[in-house]
Design an enzyme around this catalytic site. Structure first.
Site, PDB file in Angstrom:
ATOM      1  CB  ALA A  37     -38.818 -18.605 -12.923  1.00 14.64           C
ATOM      2  N   GLY A  39     -40.548 -16.297 -17.232  1.00  7.87           N
ATOM      3  CA  GLY A  39     -40.788 -15.211 -16.278  1.00  7.87           C
ATOM      4  C   GLY A  39     -40.335 -13.859 -16.808  1.00  7.87           C
ATOM      5  CD  GLU A  60     -44.866 -15.915 -16.523  1.00  4.73           C
ATOM      6  OE1 GLU A  60     -43.758 -16.269 -16.074  1.00  4.73           O
ATOM      7  OE2 GLU A  60     -45.924 -16.497 -16.223  1.00  4.73           O
ATOM      8  CD  GLU A  74     -42.954 -20.423 -18.779  1.00  6.07           C
ATOM      9  OE1 GLU A  74     -43.243 -20.526 -19.991  1.00  6.07           O
ATOM     10  OE2 GLU A  74     -42.872 -19.331 -18.188  1.00  6.07           O
TER      11      GLU A  74
HETATM   12  N1  COA Z   1     -32.671 -20.109 -14.763  1.00  7.09           N
HETATM   13  C1  COA Z   1     -31.466 -20.330 -14.232  1.00  7.09           C
HETATM   14  N2  COA Z   1     -30.319 -20.157 -14.920  1.00  7.09           N
HETATM   15  C2  COA Z   1     -30.421 -19.748 -16.199  1.00  7.09           C
HETATM   16  C3  COA Z   1     -31.657 -19.507 -16.816  1.00  7.09           C
HETATM   17  C4  COA Z   1     -32.825 -19.703 -16.038  1.00  7.09           C
HETATM   18  N3  COA Z   1     -34.047 -19.446 -16.520  1.00  7.09           N
HETATM   19  N4  COA Z   1     -31.437 -19.129 -18.096  1.00  7.09           N
HETATM   20  C5  COA Z   1     -30.105 -19.126 -18.260  1.00  7.09           C
HETATM   21  N5  COA Z   1     -29.484 -19.497 -17.125  1.00  7.09           N
HETATM   22  C6  COA Z   1     -28.049 -19.621 -16.867  1.00  7.09           C
HETATM   23  C7  COA Z   1     -27.475 -20.889 -17.486  1.00  7.09           C
HETATM   24  O1  COA Z   1     -27.687 -22.010 -16.646  1.00  7.09           O
HETATM   25  C8  COA Z   1     -26.028 -20.510 -17.585  1.00  7.09           C
HETATM   26  O2  COA Z   1     -25.428 -20.598 -16.320  1.00  7.09           O
HETATM   27  P1  COA Z   1     -23.985 -21.341 -16.124  1.00  7.09           P
HETATM   28  O3  COA Z   1     -23.051 -20.524 -16.992  1.00  7.09           O
HETATM   29  O4  COA Z   1     -23.713 -21.210 -14.669  1.00  7.09           O
HETATM   30  O5  COA Z   1     -24.169 -22.732 -16.639  1.00  7.09           O
HETATM   31  C9  COA Z   1     -26.089 -19.019 -17.938  1.00  7.09           C
HETATM   32  O6  COA Z   1     -27.357 -18.574 -17.497  1.00  7.09           O
HETATM   33  C10 COA Z   1     -25.971 -18.723 -19.420  1.00  7.09           C
HETATM   34  O7  COA Z   1     -26.968 -19.472 -20.102  1.00  7.09           O
HETATM   35  P2  COA Z   1     -26.667 -20.441 -21.345  1.00  7.09           P
HETATM   36  O8  COA Z   1     -27.800 -21.427 -21.423  1.00  7.09           O
HETATM   37  O9  COA Z   1     -25.294 -20.983 -21.256  1.00  7.09           O
HETATM   38  O10 COA Z   1     -26.730 -19.391 -22.557  1.00  7.09           O
HETATM   39  P3  COA Z   1     -27.078 -19.717 -24.083  1.00  7.09           P
HETATM   40  O11 COA Z   1     -26.746 -18.464 -24.834  1.00  7.09           O
HETATM   41  O12 COA Z   1     -26.471 -20.989 -24.521  1.00  7.09           O
HETATM   42  O13 COA Z   1     -28.675 -19.917 -24.113  1.00  7.09           O
HETATM   43  C11 COA Z   1     -30.965 -19.403 -23.528  1.00  7.09           C
HETATM   44  C12 COA Z   1     -29.534 -18.847 -23.807  1.00  7.09           C
HETATM   45  C13 COA Z   1     -31.800 -18.221 -23.023  1.00  7.09           C
HETATM   46  C14 COA Z   1     -31.577 -19.931 -24.832  1.00  7.09           C
HETATM   47  C15 COA Z   1     -30.900 -20.524 -22.471  1.00  7.09           C
HETATM   48  O14 COA Z   1     -30.153 -20.055 -21.365  1.00  7.09           O
HETATM   49  C16 COA Z   1     -32.247 -20.967 -21.969  1.00  7.09           C
HETATM   50  O15 COA Z   1     -32.953 -21.686 -22.655  1.00  7.09           O
HETATM   51  N6  COA Z   1     -32.606 -20.547 -20.725  1.00  7.09           N
HETATM   52  C17 COA Z   1     -33.830 -20.993 -20.075  1.00  7.09           C
HETATM   53  C18 COA Z   1     -35.037 -20.324 -20.688  1.00  7.09           C
HETATM   54  C19 COA Z   1     -36.289 -20.842 -20.014  1.00  7.09           C
HETATM   55  O16 COA Z   1     -36.662 -21.994 -20.146  1.00  7.09           O
HETATM   56  N7  COA Z   1     -36.963 -19.951 -19.271  1.00  7.09           N
HETATM   57  C20 COA Z   1     -38.180 -20.282 -18.593  1.00  7.09           C
HETATM   58  C21 COA Z   1     -37.899 -20.685 -17.200  1.00  7.09           C
HETATM   59  S1  COA Z   1     -39.405 -21.101 -16.338  1.00  7.09           S
END
Ligand code: COA
Length: 260
Positions: free
Chosen positions: A66, A111, A114, A134
């Site tokens: 999400a 999400g 999910e 989460e």
């Molecule tokens: N919501 C909003 N934005 C997200 C996102 C999310 N769930 N997951 C990734 N993004 C965005 C990042 O903020 C970033 O945006 P920006 O370039 O404008 O700063 C872009 O996507 C790329 O992500 P980034 O974190 O730079 O990539 P990475 O390769 O370093 O890491 C992940 C990849 C998936 C490990 C990391 O993005 C992450 O942990 N995301 C969240 C996962 C999460 O907690 N999901 C559950 C949400 S309830």
């Protein structure tokens, strides 16, 4: 209809819906949830479509969760409606009445996991990563993750993954029934296409009956589940496809199902 966050492509009876926010790793904001709801509703009602493939744009992510930025300022009431909208989408997918295949090439987190679990079959690349992180945000899964992971993988794995927020690889996800097939990254499209074509060639009424009996049967007594099965079984006898399938067997030829 044109969407801002979704791509729609048809190949015969197979419709592919692709979440298209690659710069945000296809994170599910409210607009994307609403668009997915509309797109799945259209796919459900389009008689020409027999199978839906759900994918995420780019190489990195199916869906990374999400949208955290959007959730950051939510009040509890907004969070509740966001959760309910997400849950309603997952139920719509699960109860679409047509097979839905998730194509998972990268991250399926929060999400995203999910969303994948709401699909009926999940084909993943060896590079895919799954998790319910989460808890690391001070949250719990809100789009049905606690319930579908429990049902797919059992209580031990559901508690482990939700409480630790750990990422798991495709092989572990396969061992937990979170994915149905794992293939090499370069073989992903071919595997998804082969599965989708196979399902699209099947009799739609039979597929709908199987989905209904299995999904409803998982939530009730065996007697009630057997009732669902008998009703769906009987309904097949109202279709030309059932006559065609049984005749084709007797005539030693391949059945051609017309979806009638
Ligand atoms: N919501 C909003 N934005 C997200 C996102 C999310 N769930 N997951 C990734 N993004 C965005 C990042 O903020 C970033 O945006 P920006 O370039 O404008 O700063 C872009 O996507 C790329 O992500 P980034 O974190 O730079 O990539 P990475 O390769 O370093 O890491 C992940 C990849 C998936 C490990 C990391 O993005 C992450 O942990 N995301 C969240 C996962 C999460 O907690 N999901 C559950 C949400 S309830």
């Amino acid at each position: 209809m044109a969407y801002r966050n979704l791509l729609v492509a048809d190949d015969g009876a197979v419709r592919t819906l692709t979440v298209n926010r690659p710069d945000k790793l296809n994170a599910l904001n409210l607009e994307t949830l609403n668009e997915l709801m509309l797109a799945f509703g259209q796919a459900a009602h389009d008689h020409a479509i027999r199978v839906v493939v759900l994918a995420g744009s780019g190489d990195k992510a199916f869906v990374a969760g999400a949208d955290i930025a959007e959730m950051n300022s939510y009040t509890p009431m907004q969070a509740q409606s966001f959760s309910r909208i997400g849950q309603a989408l997952m139920l719509t997918i699960e109860r679409l009445g047509k097979p839905v295949i998730a194509r998972i090439q990268g991250y399926a987190l929060g999400g995203g996991m999910e969303l994948a679990m709401a699909c009926h079959l999940r084909v993943a690349s060896q590079k895919a990563k799954f998790g319910q992180p989460e808890i690391n945000l001070g949250l719990i899964p809100g789009f049905g993750g606690t319930q579908r992971l429990l049902r797919l993988a059992g209580r031990g794995a559901a508690l482990e993954l939700c409480l630790t927020g750990a990422q798991i690889d495709a092989a572990r996800a396969r061992s937990l029934n979170v994915v149905t097939q794992v293939v090499a990254p370069e073989a992903l499209d071919e595997a998804v296409q082969a599965l989708a074509s196979q399902l699209a060639a099947g009799a739609p009424c039979a597929a709908a009956g199987i989905l209904d009996a299995v999904l409803s049967g998982g939530e009730c007594s065996i007697e009630q589940g057997l009732d669902y099965e008998s009703q769906a079984f009987a309904l097949c006898f109202a279709t030309e496809d059932m006559r065609e399938g049984t005749s084709a067997f007797m005539e030693r030829r391949k059945a051609e199902f017309k979806g009638r």
